[in-house]
Design a protein around this motif. Structure first.
Motif, PDB file in Angstrom:
ATOM      1  N   PRO A 142     -31.610   9.515 -45.662  1.00  0.00           N
ATOM      2  CA  PRO A 142     -31.656   8.178 -46.292  1.00  0.00           C
ATOM      3  C   PRO A 142     -32.396   7.140 -45.466  1.00  0.00           C
ATOM      4  CG  PRO A 142     -29.462   9.130 -46.501  1.00  0.00           C
ATOM      5  CD  PRO A 142     -30.230  10.026 -45.578  1.00  0.00           C
ATOM      6  N   THR A 146     -35.746   5.043 -46.732  1.00  0.00           N
ATOM      7  CA  THR A 146     -35.753   3.585 -46.806  1.00  0.00           C
ATOM      8  C   THR A 146     -36.868   2.996 -45.961  1.00  0.00           C
ATOM      9  OG1 THR A 146     -33.371   3.525 -47.207  1.00  0.00           O
ATOM     10  CG2 THR A 146     -34.388   1.511 -46.382  1.00  0.00           C
ATOM     11  N   LEU A 163     -35.117  10.149 -52.500  1.00  0.00           N
ATOM     12  CA  LEU A 163     -34.113  10.745 -51.620  1.00  0.00           C
ATOM     13  C   LEU A 163     -33.599  12.015 -52.278  1.00  0.00           C
ATOM     14  CD1 LEU A 163     -32.228  10.625 -49.132  1.00  0.00           C
ATOM     15  CD2 LEU A 163     -30.644   9.259 -50.534  1.00  0.00           C
TER      16      LEU A 163
END
Length: 374
Positions: A142, A146, A163
Motif C-alpha cells: 500500500p 500511494t 493495489l
C-alpha cells in the motif's frame, strides 16, 4: 522544485541517455525520448547505500551524492523491510533492455500491464511512450502504491495504479497486449497467460519477466498456453513475493562437519553467470556466502536452501554437506549438463507453459528440461 534543479536534472538525463546509446542498451528513438523526458529523480528522492544509510535529496549532507546517483546507470535500493531490501529502482540500462524487448507498437489501444509498480518510474516511461490510458501498473504494498501514484502525478503522468497481488494480474481490464514484470518470478502465474490478447505469431499477447536470473519472453499460444525463449544476459530483480523461501535470506544452518569429498565443480564456476542461471532454474531459493581472493574471485563458498540442506566448498576443491539431502549433488548434476552442452547462456533456453505444467528446456522443447513449481 527549483528551476535550477529541473535544468540540472535535464542535462544529467541527456548525459545518461547518451551513455546508454553508446553502450548499445538504448537503440529505439521513442524510448530514448522517454528516458530523456521522464525525471528519475522525482521517483527516487532517496535511496539506501550498501550500509543501509539513507541518501536523500532532503538532507544537505547527502544531496549531492543523491543527485549524482539517480543520474547514473545504477540500481538503487528504495525500500527496506526489517533491514532487508524489498524494493528498488532498477538499473536504467536493464530497464531500457526490457522496454525495448517488450516490442510495443505506437498504436492506439495497445494495453500494457506492469507487475511491480515500485517507485513508479518504469510506469512513467511506459505512459510517456504509450499514453496514460494504455498503462496499468500494480503493486501489493500500500505505501508503495500511494507514493508512486503521487510521484507519477508530480511528474505529469496518470496511468492506472492499482493495489493488488500481482500473482493474479488484473482481470478487470484484460486482455493485455503486453505484460511486463519488474520483479523476479519462479514460474509464470497462470492468470497472466489467461489475461493476454489472442492472436498468432507477433500479434499474440506477450509476457516479459525475470525468471530465475534472466529475462524470458513468451507469447500466448492458446487459452492456457504460452511459449518463448530467454534473452541473453542476466537480470537480477527483487522477487514478486517476499517470504522465507523467496527474497529474504534464510538463516544459515550449522556448517557441516562431515567428511569432505572431491567435486568436479570448481569455485570459478560459482562466478559464471551462465552456470548460475541454470542453477537459478534447477535449484531456486539458494543463499550463498563466499570467500574471495584479491581479484574478487571465489575460492570457497557456503550454499544452503530453505529446507536446511547446506554444503561447504573448501579451497582444496572438496565439499562437505549436512541436512536432509545432498544439495551439492544437485549443483554437480547441473554443472555436468552445463559442460556437456558447451556452457550455454540463457539465450539457449526456452520456456513452455501448458496449464499448470511449466518447463524450462535447453535448445529445443525436446532437450534437457526442468519443471517449475507453480
Amino acid at each position: 522544485m527549483t528551476t535550477n534543479l529541473v535544468e540540472a536534472a535535464a542535462a544529467r538525463r541527456a548525459e545518461l541517455v547518451q551513455a546508454l546509446i553508446d553502450s548499445g542498451d538504448l537503440t529505439d528513438p521513442a524510448w530514448q525520448a522517454a528516458f530523456e523526458q521522464v525525471p528519475r529523480h522525482v521517483f527516487v528522492p532517496y535511496f539506501y547505500d550498501h550500509t543501509g544509510r539513507r541518501i536523500s535529496a532532503y538532507e544537505a549532507e547527502t544531496r549531492d551524492q543523491w543527485f549524482d546517483a539517480v543520474h547514473q546507470d545504477r540500481a538503487l535500493v528504495t525500500h527496506r523491510t526489517d533491514g532487508t531490501a524489498t524494493s528498488s529502482s532498477s538499473q536504467p540500462s536493464l530497464m531500457a533492455t526490457m522496454l525495448e524487448a517488450l516490442q510495443v507498437e505506437d498504436e492506439v489501444g495497445m494495453k500494457v500491464l506492469e507487475i511491480g509498480t515500485g517507485t513508479g518510474y518504469n510506469a512513467a516511461l511506459l505512459a510517456h511512450r504509450l499514453g496514460n490510458d494504455s498503462v496499468t501498473t500494480l503493486d501489493t504494498e500500500p505505501d508503495l502504491v500511494t507514493t508512486a501514484r503521487a510521484r507519477l502525478t508530480e511528474a505529469g503522468y496518470e496511468p492506472r495504479v492499482v493495489l493488488a497481488d500481482g500473482t493474479y494480474g488484473h482481470a478487470e481490464l484484460a486482455p493485455y497486449d503486453r505484460i511486463i514484470a519488474t520483479c523476479r518470478i519462479n514460474s509464470v502465474p497462470p492468470a497472466w497467460v489467461r489475461q493476454l490478447t489472442d492472436g498468432t505469431g507477433t500479434d499474440a499477447g506477450q509476457i516479459l519477466a525475470p525468471l530465475g536470473n534472466a529475462l524470458v519472453r513468451i507469447h500466448r499460444t492458446g487459452p492456457h498456453q504460452a511459449e518463448g525463449r530467454f534473452l541473453p544476459g542476466g537480470a537480477y530483480f527483487m522477487p514478486l513475493r517476499h517470504d522465507t523461501a523467496d527474497g529474504i535470506p534464510t538463516r544459515r544452518p550449522a556448517l557441516p562437519n562431515s567428511k569432505a569429498h572431491h567435486t568436479e565443480v570448481p569455485a570459478s564456476a560459482l562466478a559464471d553467470n551462465a552456470y548460475r542461471f541454470l542453477l537459478s532454474i534447477a535449484e531456486p531459493h539458494l543463499d550463498w556466502q563466499y570467500d574471495l581472493n584479491a581479484d574478487g574471485k571465489p575460492t570457497a563458498a557456503r550454499v544452503w536452501s530453505p529446507d536446511g540442506a547446506i554444503a561447504t566448498l573448501h579451497p582444496d576443491g572438496t565439499v562437505s554437506e549436512a541436512g536432509p539431502r545432498s544439495l551439492w549433488t544437485r549443483l554437480e548434476d547441473s554443472y555436468r549438463i552445463f559442460t556437456d552442452h558447451d556452457e550455454p547462456g540463457p539465450e539457449r533456453y526456452g520456456l513452455t507453459v501448458d496449464n499448470n505444467v511449466q518447463r524450462v528446456w535447453l535448445d529445443t522443447p525436446d532437450g534437457p528440461s526442468w519443471s517449475l513449481r507453480t
